[in-house]
Design a protein around this motif. Structure first.
Motif, PDB file in Angstrom:
ATOM      1  N   SER A  73     -29.458 -22.462 -40.061  1.00 57.73           N
ATOM      2  CA  SER A  73     -30.539 -22.999 -40.900  1.00 57.73           C
ATOM      3  C   SER A  73     -31.516 -21.929 -41.365  1.00 57.73           C
ATOM      4  N   ARG A  74     -31.406 -20.740 -40.804  1.00 53.64           N
ATOM      5  CA  ARG A  74     -32.255 -19.603 -41.174  1.00 53.64           C
ATOM      6  C   ARG A  74     -33.745 -19.945 -41.125  1.00 53.64           C
ATOM      7  N   PRO A  75     -34.217 -20.342 -39.952  1.00 54.75           N
ATOM      8  CA  PRO A  75     -35.634 -20.690 -39.835  1.00 54.75           C
ATOM      9  C   PRO A  75     -36.525 -19.446 -39.853  1.00 54.75           C
ATOM     10  N   GLU A  76     -37.779 -19.673 -40.143  1.00 55.64           N
ATOM     11  CA  GLU A  76     -38.778 -18.613 -40.043  1.00 55.64           C
ATOM     12  C   GLU A  76     -39.400 -18.579 -38.654  1.00 55.64           C
ATOM     13  N   LEU A  77     -39.279 -19.695 -37.925  1.00 56.61           N
ATOM     14  CA  LEU A  77     -39.834 -19.819 -36.580  1.00 56.61           C
ATOM     15  C   LEU A  77     -38.973 -20.784 -35.786  1.00 56.61           C
ATOM     16  N   LEU A  78     -38.653 -20.407 -34.550  1.00 59.08           N
ATOM     17  CA  LEU A  78     -37.948 -21.287 -33.627  1.00 59.08           C
ATOM     18  C   LEU A  78     -38.884 -21.604 -32.470  1.00 59.08           C
ATOM     19  N   VAL A  79     -39.077 -22.883 -32.210  1.00 60.02           N
ATOM     20  CA  VAL A  79     -39.915 -23.303 -31.090  1.00 60.02           C
ATOM     21  C   VAL A  79     -39.035 -24.007 -30.068  1.00 60.02           C
ATOM     22  N   VAL A  80     -39.073 -23.530 -28.842  1.00 58.69           N
ATOM     23  CA  VAL A  80     -38.350 -24.162 -27.739  1.00 58.69           C
ATOM     24  C   VAL A  80     -39.311 -25.134 -27.066  1.00 58.69           C
ATOM     25  N   VAL A  81     -38.919 -26.392 -27.013  1.00 58.35           N
ATOM     26  CA  VAL A  81     -39.777 -27.454 -26.483  1.00 58.35           C
ATOM     27  C   VAL A  81     -39.137 -28.038 -25.237  1.00 58.35           C
ATOM     28  N   GLY A  82     -39.946 -28.274 -24.222  1.00 61.44           N
ATOM     29  CA  GLY A  82     -39.410 -28.884 -23.011  1.00 61.44           C
ATOM     30  C   GLY A  82     -40.493 -29.580 -22.217  1.00 61.44           C
ATOM     31  N   THR A 106     -30.728 -13.720 -32.473  1.00 58.42           N
ATOM     32  CA  THR A 106     -31.348 -12.574 -33.131  1.00 58.42           C
ATOM     33  C   THR A 106     -32.049 -13.000 -34.419  1.00 58.42           C
ATOM     34  N   GLY A 107     -32.274 -14.282 -34.555  1.00 61.00           N
ATOM     35  CA  GLY A 107     -32.860 -14.792 -35.789  1.00 61.00           C
ATOM     36  C   GLY A 107     -34.368 -14.758 -35.782  1.00 61.00           C
ATOM     37  N   ALA A 108     -34.972 -15.882 -36.082  1.00 61.31           N
ATOM     38  CA  ALA A 108     -36.409 -15.982 -36.239  1.00 61.31           C
ATOM     39  C   ALA A 108     -37.145 -15.711 -34.925  1.00 61.31           C
ATOM     40  N   PRO A 109     -38.428 -15.396 -35.019  1.00 58.94           N
ATOM     41  CA  PRO A 109     -39.247 -15.284 -33.800  1.00 58.94           C
ATOM     42  C   PRO A 109     -39.208 -16.584 -33.008  1.00 58.94           C
ATOM     43  N   VAL A 110     -39.353 -16.445 -31.696  1.00 65.59           N
ATOM     44  CA  VAL A 110     -39.232 -17.590 -30.791  1.00 65.59           C
ATOM     45  C   VAL A 110     -40.556 -17.802 -30.056  1.00 65.59           C
ATOM     46  N   GLU A 111     -41.002 -19.035 -30.035  1.00 66.60           N
ATOM     47  CA  GLU A 111     -42.150 -19.431 -29.230  1.00 66.60           C
ATOM     48  C   GLU A 111     -41.757 -20.647 -28.399  1.00 66.60           C
ATOM     49  N   GLY A 112     -42.632 -21.057 -27.496  1.00 70.51           N
ATOM     50  CA  GLY A 112     -42.351 -22.212 -26.663  1.00 70.51           C
ATOM     51  C   GLY A 112     -43.500 -23.203 -26.660  1.00 70.51           C
ATOM     52  N   PHE A 113     -43.175 -24.433 -26.305  1.00 65.79           N
ATOM     53  CA  PHE A 113     -44.215 -25.440 -26.125  1.00 65.79           C
ATOM     54  C   PHE A 113     -43.789 -26.375 -25.001  1.00 65.79           C
ATOM     55  N   VAL A 114     -44.669 -26.515 -24.014  1.00 65.52           N
ATOM     56  CA  VAL A 114     -44.414 -27.385 -22.870  1.00 65.52           C
ATOM     57  C   VAL A 114     -45.187 -28.685 -23.082  1.00 65.52           C
ATOM     58  N   LEU A 115     -44.464 -29.784 -23.049  1.00 72.13           N
ATOM     59  CA  LEU A 115     -45.059 -31.092 -23.290  1.00 72.13           C
ATOM     60  C   LEU A 115     -45.171 -31.842 -21.966  1.00 72.13           C
ATOM     61  N   ALA A 116     -46.374 -32.281 -21.630  1.00 73.11           N
ATOM     62  CA  ALA A 116     -46.563 -33.025 -20.387  1.00 73.11           C
ATOM     63  C   ALA A 116     -45.780 -34.327 -20.437  1.00 73.11           C
ATOM     64  N   GLU A 117     -45.066 -34.627 -19.379  1.00 73.34           N
ATOM     65  CA  GLU A 117     -44.269 -35.854 -19.320  1.00 73.34           C
ATOM     66  C   GLU A 117     -45.146 -37.102 -19.360  1.00 73.34           C
TER      67      GLU A 117
END
Length: 239
Positions: free
Chosen positions: A43-52, A112-123
């Motif tokens: 998808s060639r994103p500009e930003l990848l966010v890992v959510v958990g 090796t694509g877009a920059p990666v960030e994370g977000f932790v979501l409270a259950e």
């Protein structure tokens, strides 16, 4: 705007070093997760966010370069979430288990694509709050992709972590159908209280995904569904 999403389970057993002799039992799940990450890359994103999911204390964003570990489950293995900018300060908040598995998966896929960030979501977050966070993340860039980590119920068998609950199979079937078909209304309608009782940690991240995908016009595809060890695992790709 959200351009792609991958939904993956987040048990430490997904990591072969943790699973040890039982590692082959989750080979199909690992392969499906790698296929889903491939959809993100395409998808060639500009930003990848890992959510958990996480608890209230661990909730919030994680910057690129945040570190996690599997030492808590007896394995001397560390992971890093993407690459930190050269001048960035060392992150002081470790990754919870869900994002550590996500970071491992990206490393396995050689992201090796877009920059990666994370977000932790409270259950503990309710459905509207999860959707609102998703909408905010989707506006972070013109092309955003999400790697959504989360398990279904943990009550599918007598030996499951939450013991057997007769409601678990139906809950997982509904969630899997919604994730596989990108049914945003069905995701929004997942029962928060029931998910908590069934120990379905993926509920909050899935509802975040539903909020992020509003007006994005994405289609879903189910790549894997099973309940090894009595826990519901679903892998899906949206694009």
């Amino acid at each position: 705007m959200l351009v792609a999403a991958a939904v993956c389970p987040c048990p430490p057993l997904l990591v072969p070093e943790v699973a040890a002799g039982a590692a082959p039992e989750l080979d199909a799940a690992r392969d499906a997760c790698l296929d889903a990450v491939g959809v993100l890359a395409a998808s060639r994103p500009e930003l990848l966010v890992v959510v958990g999911p996480g608890d209230d204390r661990s909730a919030g964003p994680r910057p690129a370069g945040a570190r996690g570990s599997f030492r808590g489950v007896g394995v001397d293995l560390d992971v890093t979430l993407g690459d930190a900018p050269p001048d960035a300060a060392a992150p002081d908040r470790p990754l919870p288990q869900s994002l550590a598995v996500g970071a491992w998966l990206l490393g396995r896929a050689r992201w090796t694509g877009a920059p990666v960030e994370g977000f932790v979501l409270a259950e503990s977050e309710g459905a509207p709050e999860c959707a609102a966070v998703g909408g905010s993340l989707a506006r972070r860039a013109e092309r955003v992709a999400l790697l959504v980590m989360g398990d279904g119920s943990a009550c599918r068998t007598l030996k499951a972590p939450g013991y057997l609950d007769e409601r678990a199979a139906a809950f997982d079937a509904g969630a899997t159908e919604a994730l596989g078909s990108a049914d945003l209304d069905a995701l929004a309608a997942l029962d928060v209280a029931l998910a908590r009782e069934l120990k379905a940690a993926g509920r909050a991240p899935w509802q975040l995904l539903g909020g992020a995908a509003r007006d994005a016009g994405l289609a879903g595809r189910l790549l894997y569904e099973d309940a090894p060890y009595g826990v519901g695992y679903t892998v899906a790709a949206w694009s």
